[in-house]
Design a protein around this motif. Structure first.
Motif, PDB file in Angstrom:
ATOM      1  N   PHE A   3      -4.652  -7.264   4.086  1.00 15.05           N
ATOM      2  CA  PHE A   3      -3.820  -6.642   2.585  1.00 15.05           C
ATOM      3  C   PHE A   3      -4.663  -7.365   2.095  1.00 15.05           C
ATOM      4  N   GLU A   4      -5.921  -7.853   1.853  1.00 15.61           N
ATOM      5  CA  GLU A   4      -7.020  -7.998   1.306  1.00 15.61           C
ATOM      6  C   GLU A   4      -8.122  -6.716   1.298  1.00 15.61           C
ATOM      7  N   LEU A   5      -8.072  -5.899   2.371  1.00 12.84           N
ATOM      8  CA  LEU A   5      -9.194  -4.251   2.480  1.00 12.84           C
ATOM      9  C   LEU A   5      -8.086  -3.464   1.959  1.00 12.84           C
ATOM     10  N   PHE A   6      -6.673  -3.597   2.355  1.00  8.06           N
ATOM     11  CA  PHE A   6      -5.716  -2.221   1.484  1.00  8.06           C
ATOM     12  C   PHE A   6      -5.968  -2.322  -0.057  1.00  8.06           C
ATOM     13  N   ALA A   7      -5.753  -3.039  -0.402  1.00 13.23           N
ATOM     14  CA  ALA A   7      -5.900  -3.734  -1.522  1.00 13.23           C
ATOM     15  C   ALA A   7      -6.868  -3.407  -2.880  1.00 13.23           C
ATOM     16  N   GLU A   8      -8.117  -3.765  -2.164  1.00 17.20           N
ATOM     17  CA  GLU A   8      -9.717  -3.251  -2.829  1.00 17.20           C
ATOM     18  C   GLU A   8      -9.545  -1.583  -2.205  1.00 17.20           C
ATOM     19  N   HIS A   9      -8.784  -1.094  -1.329  1.00 13.26           N
ATOM     20  CA  HIS A   9      -9.471   0.572  -1.290  1.00 13.26           C
ATOM     21  C   HIS A   9      -8.164   0.667  -2.556  1.00 13.26           C
ATOM     22  N   ALA A  10      -6.737   0.275  -2.481  1.00 11.64           N
ATOM     23  CA  ALA A  10      -6.183   1.081  -3.154  1.00 11.64           C
ATOM     24  C   ALA A  10      -6.662   0.980  -4.945  1.00 11.64           C
ATOM     25  N   ARG A  11      -7.151   0.057  -5.393  1.00 17.20           N
ATOM     26  CA  ARG A  11      -7.877  -0.201  -5.621  1.00 17.20           C
ATOM     27  C   ARG A  11      -9.303   1.061  -6.818  1.00 17.20           C
ATOM     28  N   GLN A  12     -10.092   1.390  -5.385  1.00 19.21           N
ATOM     29  CA  GLN A  12     -10.858   1.654  -5.086  1.00 19.21           C
ATOM     30  C   GLN A  12     -10.413   3.706  -5.052  1.00 19.21           C
ATOM     31  N   LEU A  13      -9.537   3.870  -5.276  1.00 18.57           N
ATOM     32  CA  LEU A  13      -8.706   5.000  -4.887  1.00 18.57           C
ATOM     33  C   LEU A  13      -8.453   5.552  -5.870  1.00 18.57           C
ATOM     34  N   ARG A  14      -8.487   6.964  -6.112  1.00 23.54           N
ATOM     35  CA  ARG A  14      -8.200   7.452  -7.559  1.00 23.54           C
ATOM     36  C   ARG A  14      -6.610   7.842  -6.973  1.00 23.54           C
ATOM     37  N   PRO A  15      -5.391   7.780  -7.420  1.00 25.10           N
ATOM     38  CA  PRO A  15      -4.416   8.688  -7.623  1.00 25.10           C
ATOM     39  C   PRO A  15      -4.103   9.690  -6.419  1.00 25.10           C
ATOM     40  N   GLY A  16      -3.643   9.025  -5.218  1.00 21.68           N
ATOM     41  CA  GLY A  16      -3.637  10.903  -4.619  1.00 21.68           C
ATOM     42  C   GLY A  16      -4.794  10.792  -3.374  1.00 21.68           C
ATOM     43  N   GLY A  17      -5.352  10.080  -3.310  1.00 24.79           N
ATOM     44  CA  GLY A  17      -6.765   9.834  -2.120  1.00 24.79           C
ATOM     45  C   GLY A  17      -6.485   9.619  -1.347  1.00 24.79           C
TER      46      GLY A  17
END
Ligand code: SAH
Length: 279
Positions: free
Chosen positions: A168-182
């Motif tokens: 959950f922590e990992l994917f929250a950080e990934h969601a932040r760093q990815l552009r929409p549609g990434g």
């Protein structure tokens, strides 16, 4: 708060992982990487040529390395179209082989992060030897809080590095760093929710690598909770078993081969690829 304000290693657990990788000089990783300078800390995919078992040791090493690079190609296949102007993140990058391959394929900037200083220095040295250090850069950072800009990346992957962190922590950080549609891609070992908790063989793997293998279902819960929608889920278990059979007969076997083969064959463990889009 970002890793630039805080120490990279936050917990005793993370310190023990960094310490493990800082000291790691296992021939199963170094001799294979020496074949062509692509250093991997992951497993292989596809059939091996049985003739290598009748030849010199070098042939077996080269064949295992070929299967490990084939695994990284499968992961990169699932990133979708990546343009030279895009930027990719290799989360838990090890000695960096997958990042070099991604840069070679897409011609784009790739950042790799690991909590091991030894790995990051080694990987930057290899990128320098290849003359791609302007585009491929490795950093001592925590993938749970990298400090990279929000929306900076077109794609992020974890190649066998999710079992060290809370999803959950990992994917929250990934969601932040990815552009929409990434696009996000992971290849990972996960235990089978259908057959219950961790089997003895899965627990032996956890013990060997000081990791916490997650349940298959945990990936989808944590992805959905963070705005990721899966596009591909591929069970690679049957494709990775030959690699383990070859490795078990090789001079660089580490003793963990039997638990892997048992876990895969009894169905308590899967080798899974998941690709998901950030919406
Ligand atoms: N992806 C690489 C290495 C896999 S080994 C490859 O395919 O070759 C697992 C890696 O995860 C190691 O490099 C380890 O340092 C890294 N890792 C574990 N926990 C981490 C964390 N919290 N942040 C960044 N890297 C981490």
């Amino acid at each position: 708060m970002t890793s630039l304000d805080q120490p990279v290693l936050r917990t005793a657990y993370q310190k023990s992982i960094a310490d493990y990788w800082d000291k790691e000089k296992d021939p199963v990783n170094l001799r294979l990487g020496d074949v062509d300078g692509l250093y991997h800390h992951h497993y292989g995919l596809g059939a091996y040529d049985p003739a290598v078992l009748d030849g010199p040791d070098e042939g077996v090493i080269a064949e295992m390395h070929r299967l490990e690079s084939a695994q990284a190609e499968v992961l990169l296949d699932h990133l979708g179209p990546i343009a030279p102007g895009d930027r990719l993140l290799d989360a838990g990058c090890g000695r960096g082989g997958s990042s070099i391959m991604a840069n070679h394929r897409f011609g784009c900037q790739v950042d790799g992060v690991s909590i091991s200083r030894q790995q990051v220095d080694f990987a930057n040295g290899e990128a320098g030897k290849r003359g791609v250090d302007g585009q491929v850069k490795y950093h001592v950072r925590n993938m749970l809080d990298t400090g990279f800009e929000t929306g900076a990346f077109a794609g992020i992957w974890n190649n066998e590095s999710t079992m060290y962190v809370d999803l959950f922590e990992l994917f929250a950080e990934h969601a932040r760093q990815l552009r929409p549609g990434g696009r996000y891609v992971t290849i990972t070992g996960c235990y089978n929710d259908v057959t219950g908790g961790r089997s003895r063989a899965v627990s032996q793997i956890d013990q060997h690598y000081i990791c916490n293998i997650h349940a298959r279902g945990e990936y989808f819960k944590a992805l959905a909770a963070n705005g990721f929608v899966p596009i591909s889920v591929v069970d690679l278990t049957a494709d990775t078993i030959p690699y383990w059979e070859l490795r078990a007969q090789s001079s660089v076997a580490t003793g963990i081969e039997d638990p892997f083969l048992t876990a895969y064959r009894e169905g308590s463990f899967h080798y899974l690829l998941i690709a998901a889009d950030r919406i």
